[in-house]
Design an enzyme around this catalytic site. Sequence first.
Site, mmCIF file in Angstrom:
data_model
loop_
_atom_site.group_PDB
_atom_site.id
_atom_site.type_symbol
_atom_site.label_atom_id
_atom_site.label_comp_id
_atom_site.label_asym_id
_atom_site.label_seq_id
_atom_site.Cartn_x
_atom_site.Cartn_y
_atom_site.Cartn_z
ATOM 1 N N ASP A 53 0.453 13.101 -68.776
ATOM 2 C CA ASP A 53 0.428 14.017 -69.922
ATOM 3 C C ASP A 53 0.525 15.471 -69.446
ATOM 4 O OD1 ASP A 53 -2.099 14.226 -68.877
ATOM 5 O OD2 ASP A 53 -3.151 13.881 -70.769
ATOM 6 N N SER A 54 0.630 15.672 -68.114
ATOM 7 C CA SER A 54 1.001 16.996 -67.595
ATOM 8 C C SER A 54 2.395 17.379 -68.095
ATOM 9 C CB SER A 54 0.955 17.014 -66.060
ATOM 10 O OG SER A 54 1.644 15.899 -65.525
ATOM 11 N N ASP A 92 0.386 7.885 -69.293
ATOM 12 C CA ASP A 92 -0.869 8.434 -69.818
ATOM 13 C C ASP A 92 -0.978 8.221 -71.322
ATOM 14 O OD1 ASP A 92 -2.563 9.500 -67.892
ATOM 15 O OD2 ASP A 92 -1.437 11.377 -67.756
ATOM 16 N N LYS A 122 -2.710 4.697 -68.537
ATOM 17 C CA LYS A 122 -3.838 5.393 -67.889
ATOM 18 C C LYS A 122 -4.618 6.146 -68.953
ATOM 19 C CE LYS A 122 -3.371 9.246 -65.000
ATOM 20 N NZ LYS A 122 -4.133 10.288 -65.739
ATOM 21 N N GLU A 124 -8.366 8.760 -69.515
ATOM 22 C CA GLU A 124 -9.375 9.584 -68.856
ATOM 23 C C GLU A 124 -10.768 9.223 -69.358
ATOM 24 O OE1 GLU A 124 -8.459 13.753 -69.368
ATOM 25 O OE2 GLU A 124 -6.487 13.538 -68.423
ATOM 26 N N GLU A 191 -9.603 13.113 -59.582
ATOM 27 C CA GLU A 191 -8.988 14.442 -59.530
ATOM 28 C C GLU A 191 -10.012 15.507 -59.170
ATOM 29 O OE1 GLU A 191 -6.488 15.360 -62.878
ATOM 30 O OE2 GLU A 191 -6.188 17.436 -62.237
#
Length: 273
Positions: A53-54, A92, A122, A124, A191
């Site tokens: 999602d960057s 993501d 993925k 978070e 991270e």
Amino acid sequence: MSTQTHKEAKKVTTHVLQEMKIRGEKISMLTAYDYSMAKIFDAAKIDVLLVGDSASNVMHGHQTTLPITLDEMISHAASVIKAVDRALVVVDLPFGSYQGNSKAALNSSIRIMKEAEAHAVKLEGGEEVVESVKRILTAGIPVMGHLGLTPQSIYKFGTYEVRAKENAEAAKLINDARLLEQAGCFALVLEKIPAALAKQVAESVKIPIIGIGAGPHVDGQVLVSHDMLGINKDFSPKFLRRYLNLYDEIQKAVEHYVADVKSSDFPNEKEQY
Ligand code: KIV
């Protein structure tokens, strides 16, 4: 038992990553958001491509990862998947598509797998996403976790500084890693945490740990491709190694092209019909 190494493996799967951890073979992972880059990265034998999602920052120009939508992530993922023969493609789940609602997490994951034909998702978070991880797995969808600095929670943290430097946060992170492993995650991203803590996590779980700014004692490394290729000049954290300065190279090439057009040097006699 198979003796095939991952370099000979036709396709990298979650099982191949697990075998790599057992063998002590490091896992390489990069972000990709489009067909052309993904094709190059796959040809270079990257093990895992993350449609991160960057993309919100580097492809859409947002300040944070929060604004990118599920539809936009699916569009990026679908173009990456078309380019890939070998790498495992992980996508993501964007902000707002899974938090606080395991049914939404399952539905978003199913859309990613069905519409983009991705290989895994993925998300978070730790304890708070365990129920979602379990529910996504009921559909047979592999899940990668992400702990430490979790950019979707930037407004809770307030900064992009190193996480888990204090004992309490480090202990929570180790516990979260164990919970995600027990819930069925096939791997975790850590991270921006201290290298010693990342080592402790990698040694205390059986699933592969992929680090970004988490030191060398983990099972693999991931970087944002725009950062490591130097497309992004404004982002220079300590953990980043730049392999190219593409921003400057592309700018020089475009300046050259502009000059050639203005001077009527381009096209020449050979460059016309
Ligand atoms: O979105 C992303 O690029 C990521 C990496 C930083 C791991 O999650």
